[in-house]
Design an enzyme around this catalytic site. Sequence first.
Site: not given
Length: 754
Positions: A138, A203, A529
């Site tokens: 990520d 994220h 996600s």
Amino acid sequence: MSRKLVSVYLFMLFVITKCYLLGVNGETKNYYIVFVGDQLANPESKASTHIGILSALKGSELDAKASHVYSYTKSFNAFAAKLSESEARELSDMDGVQSVILNQYRRLHTTRSWDFIGLPQTARRKKFESDIIVGVMDTGITPESDSFNDDGFGPPPAKWKGSCHHFANFSGCNNKLIGAKYFKLDGNPDPNDILSPIDTDGHGTHTSSTAAGSAVHNAELFGLAKGTARGAVPSARVAMYKVCWASSGCSDMDLLAGFDAAIHDGVDIISISIGGLTGIYTKDTISIASFHAMNKGILTVASAGNDGPNFGSVANHAPWLLTVAASGIDRGFQSKVILGNGKTVSGVGINGFKPEQKLYPITSGTDVAINTESQDIAGYCIEDTLDPSKVKGKLVQCKLGTWGSDSVIKGLGGIGTIIVSEVFLDTAQIFMSPATMVNSTTGETINKYIHSTRSPSAVIYKSEEVKIAAPFIATFSSRGPNPGTKHILKPDIAAPGVDILASYTPLQTLTGLKGDTQYSKFTIMSGTSMACPHAAGTAAYVKSFHPDWSPAAIKSAIMTSAYFCLGLHDKARQMSSRVNKEAEFAYGVGLLNPRRAINPGLVYDMNNMSYVQFLCHEGYDGSSIASLIGSKSNINCASLLPPLDSKDAINYPTIQLTLKKNMTTTTGIFRRTVTNVGQAISIYNATIRAPKGVNITVEPMTLTFSHASQIRSFKVTVSAKTMASTKVLVSGSLIWKSCRHVVRSPIVVYNPQD
Ligand SMILES: *[C@@H]1O[C@H](CO)[C@@H](O)[C@H](O)[C@H]1NC(C)=O
Ligand SMILES: *[C@@H]1O[C@H](CO)[C@@H](O)[C@H](O)[C@H]1NC(C)=O
Ligand SMILES: *[C@@H]1O[C@H](CO)[C@@H](O)[C@H](O)[C@H]1NC(C)=O
Ligand SMILES: *[C@@H]1O[C@H](CO)[C@@H](O)[C@H](O)[C@H]1NC(C)=O
Ligand SMILES: *[C@@H]1O[C@H](CO)[C@@H](O)[C@H](O)[C@H]1NC(C)=O
Ligand SMILES: *[C@@H]1O[C@H](CO)[C@@H](O)[C@H](O)[C@H]1NC(C)=O
């Protein structure tokens, strides 16, 4: 999420520009990944082979070393190099080279969600959970986050070979976050990021805390979504492989390096919320890398993509991946809007602003255009099309064009924004000023009101949590059918991916938009996600009960135990084609059900040769399969082909029959085997649900087991008549039932549209 979707759009623009630049200049050097056969060689000899191959191409070792970027030597035998197109072509014909892949840039595709799918904090857990390591590919991680607090954790399990050094702006690892590495092989500086595993985006912090974060009490955003934030496996360990960068996205070269390290380091499960390319399986980095992970007993869980609701948009669809769609939970975030005439309407989104006045003047973008020419575009509140003097001190209603009209209006001195949209109404976007998103009916109501009076006024209230009907598949979640093969249903499963609260980075504002000054330890994001780490965490949970299960067995357990629509479970938790017209193409087997996944009764197991057989059956040739699996010698498909009457060679826990256009009836025979992982002595009876116009038979109808690990085979025959062209799919199911277990596989009949 919306910020994520913004970056998706920006990123697409970026990719298009880049391709164009390459197109006009053929000799531009680019990065390529070169796969070399023979996995058995040791790392040093692999690396010297790489230089040898490049020297043969370039004519000198000096030039070879200049062009060489990185050698993948741990779990792969491959290297990255900077080459011209013609060099890449030449290289692909050279001895010892299996395949040459152009490096491309991919995009990123978050606590009540666990309670909603029935994994409460009090769920049964194994002590072994603390030996499970979840590897996440990520944007990096926030080591100071409470989600990665290691209170009560012992040292990492002995098998762990990974590492974590002191990096720039990175406080280091602990016994919870046991590994952190970053990969940026293109060497281009990224002004918006830091060369370190630190997360400047948010994220990666969000996804890793969702998969395996420690429990954090009193998590919230603006007082919303209050509760305990935690991962599926709070005692498990986390290892971050930063392969995504603020400006460039996630490159294949970096991804492959991340997998190379993760597999070698000893992670148990890989979670990857990245995608966007749907190449053939032998040319797609995620599919190649995850095949190697599978070979080492590691299941890779991947996001299905955010390109829904279009049919055929699903990404990461290789059969050895667990592909995850995003569903909504029963909690939404809404804001009340009160108009000057007393009428109350409501919109969707998260804004943390309490109004200071009872009412503010309201106008619409079209009415405050800077000139008549820009009136149309001003309706979308695009920067430079609005007259600041007419915006100042007002609420402005805008059509959804680009993201961030709330930032534009605030920048011009406006009070707030009402965004009118037909899409994204099922996910709550975070705003940086008083704002909300309404549907076009409500938008029209407000517009009529604005033009019905000389001094229209309104007020937008702070967002509130509301109970909504769930589950539903998010509009953005990518849909099947599988563009890679007509024999396998994708996505595999749905997991919560809408309005998910999880940890965030202190290095980014909540919206990432110009003028935003809001920071928070937790934030709410949406996307596949966010769904992916729910399933990855569940895979880790299953593995903590069954450390010796194969990736396929873990995947089967998760899939056959999902919540579905037969009234066997809580009605509120049904997946149904009445809510999602794309049915299985939206939700796969249904909604993730972690607690049942640890005790599935039967599993559809497979080893790596089943996948090789599958690829042969799909028409891949022996040499391209060899390059995928990293074998020195070609695969002899002729010796591996499955029985001729079988529609698919793969023991998949779902069944998909694709209709033949030129036949009035299409018949498929599907051979499957199940392994008994429940009570030693057990009897399973088949229950078949066939949709109208489809005949389904199963032979035998009863499976009798006398010991654990016993394998039984059966044959499913599906016959379907030609369907109306408007119908894309119909579905039924095969359920194996014993006194204790329900093992369900959907059976989908797909009617190709062209
Ligand atoms: C990273 O560390 C450097 C050096 O200590 C510092 O100047 C910089 O502001 C830090 N960056 C961020 C985003 O914290
Ligand atoms: C628009 O939103 C309003 C308020 O949330 C709702 O009552 C209405 O059903 C929606 N209309 C459509 C067409 O979705
Ligand atoms: C399958 O896995 C086994 C055990 O890990 C390995 O030895 C073998 O090379 C693999 N075969 C293929 C085709 O990848
Ligand atoms: C239908 O088409 C397939 C290939 O497109 C062909 O193999 C098959 O023989 C055809 N069947 C009939 C009945 O025409
Ligand atoms: C299903 O079976 C019935 C009864 O045997 C038969 O009449 C029908 O044609 C079959 N339909 C298909 C699609 O095979
Ligand atoms: C399975 O079917 C047999 C024969 O019809 C029946 O006796 C048995 O009770 C069934 N078992 C279950 C678990 O439904």
